[in-house]
Motif scaffolding. Sequence first.
Motif, PDB file in Angstrom:
ATOM      1  N   UNK A 151      56.353  32.832   2.476  1.00  0.00           N
ATOM      2  CA  UNK A 151      54.953  32.784   3.074  1.00  0.00           C
ATOM      3  C   UNK A 151      55.025  31.525   3.775  1.00  0.00           C
ATOM      4  N   UNK A 152      53.960  31.604   4.815  1.00  0.00           N
ATOM      5  CA  UNK A 152      53.680  30.498   5.817  1.00  0.00           C
ATOM      6  C   UNK A 152      52.066  30.104   5.482  1.00  0.00           C
ATOM      7  N   UNK A 153      51.854  28.972   4.984  1.00  0.00           N
ATOM      8  CA  UNK A 153      50.598  28.548   4.864  1.00  0.00           C
ATOM      9  C   UNK A 153      49.773  28.174   6.375  1.00  0.00           C
ATOM     10  N   UNK A 190      52.411  20.391   8.564  1.00  0.00           N
ATOM     11  CA  UNK A 190      53.352  21.341   7.940  1.00  0.00           C
ATOM     12  C   UNK A 190      53.653  20.994   6.274  1.00  0.00           C
ATOM     13  N   UNK A 191      53.787  22.015   5.533  1.00  0.00           N
ATOM     14  CA  UNK A 191      54.140  21.951   4.142  1.00  0.00           C
ATOM     15  C   UNK A 191      55.454  22.259   3.769  1.00  0.00           C
ATOM     16  N   UNK A 192      56.292  21.609   3.105  1.00  0.00           N
ATOM     17  CA  UNK A 192      57.477  21.913   2.561  1.00  0.00           C
ATOM     18  C   UNK A 192      57.407  21.941   1.111  1.00  0.00           C
ATOM     19  N   UNK A 232      58.887  26.550  18.452  1.00  0.00           N
ATOM     20  CA  UNK A 232      59.620  25.418  17.989  1.00  0.00           C
ATOM     21  C   UNK A 232      59.215  24.355  17.267  1.00  0.00           C
ATOM     22  N   UNK A 233      59.699  24.105  15.899  1.00  0.00           N
ATOM     23  CA  UNK A 233      59.385  22.726  15.291  1.00  0.00           C
ATOM     24  C   UNK A 233      60.350  21.608  15.526  1.00  0.00           C
ATOM     25  N   UNK A 279      53.835  17.014   6.328  1.00  0.00           N
ATOM     26  CA  UNK A 279      54.541  16.153   7.644  1.00  0.00           C
ATOM     27  C   UNK A 279      53.451  16.555   8.555  1.00  0.00           C
ATOM     28  N   UNK A 280      53.163  15.468   9.433  1.00  0.00           N
ATOM     29  CA  UNK A 280      52.451  15.747  10.669  1.00  0.00           C
ATOM     30  C   UNK A 280      53.659  15.983  11.497  1.00  0.00           C
ATOM     31  N   UNK A 281      53.988  17.051  12.271  1.00  0.00           N
ATOM     32  CA  UNK A 281      55.060  17.260  12.974  1.00  0.00           C
ATOM     33  C   UNK A 281      54.653  17.811  14.076  1.00  0.00           C
TER      34      UNK A 281
END
Length: 289
Positions: free
Chosen positions: A85-87, A68-70, A25-26, A51-53
Amino acid sequence: KDNLSNPNDTDNISEINDDSGNKLVIDGDNETKRDIVHLEYGAGEINCVGDIDKVCLKNNENCVDMLLLESVKQSQLISNSDFDGILGLSIGIQGLDYKSNILNTLYDNNLIKNKAYSLYISDIKNDSSILTIGGYNKKYFEKMMYFKLFSDEYWEIEISKVMIGDFVLPICNLNVCTVLLDSGTKKLGLKKDNFDKVMSFTKSKTSNSTCFLQNIRIFLKDIEDKEIELTLEPEYFSKNCEMEILSLEALEYNDRDIFLLGNQFMKKYYSLFDKDKNIIGLALSKTKH
């Protein structure tokens, strides 16, 4: 909590689990840093907000801070293409640094036992695609086959030849030849010269009344040096008797012939990516397409 996918797009990953079935979960309300990150690919450019999440296991109180990158802006080719994709799941040198890799961060904080992940991709209604972090889930596949990684640059394995039906494709003749697994595209990909050879070859075998396309057959050896043949039926890589294949400039900078296999391949083959053991695992998926 942030939504992990678009529920209307069945090719997207709709759940992220660890190998025990706990959902990751994010916590979208815990943003602490927003940096602009610029990414360049062979197909174009992307600007992201970093974001540092916090990322947590739903059934576990342990959480970890993660970058995390958006995506906030994309060049035209990427924005008009079927990429997702997921980096942070790259192998070795393709990552920004050690901490930017999701597997390293989760492992170092004891949230997973192995630096590995696997993909179950489905396009069936009411059947979710699943990304499993930390290993694999046996309910999604049959017997697993294991292959050594060719390098620490990409998730790729060496092959000896590629055929369509009984015809050997005019690639892999002079250089080392590999297949690269990339869940971020729905199509096959080749260097331009190999792309031109394959298109010319298939066109010469096709007439107005006959469709030449047959099974793609990929030959390689597993970790026990046993010859393996992987097959992909035309329903996975073609429409209206035309191959869904790309000429990729990004592949031109390698000294080997790379055959990129996208998520159409992964719909047939459940795929395991293991950083600890430097292997890729492939198994027939239990989906029906």
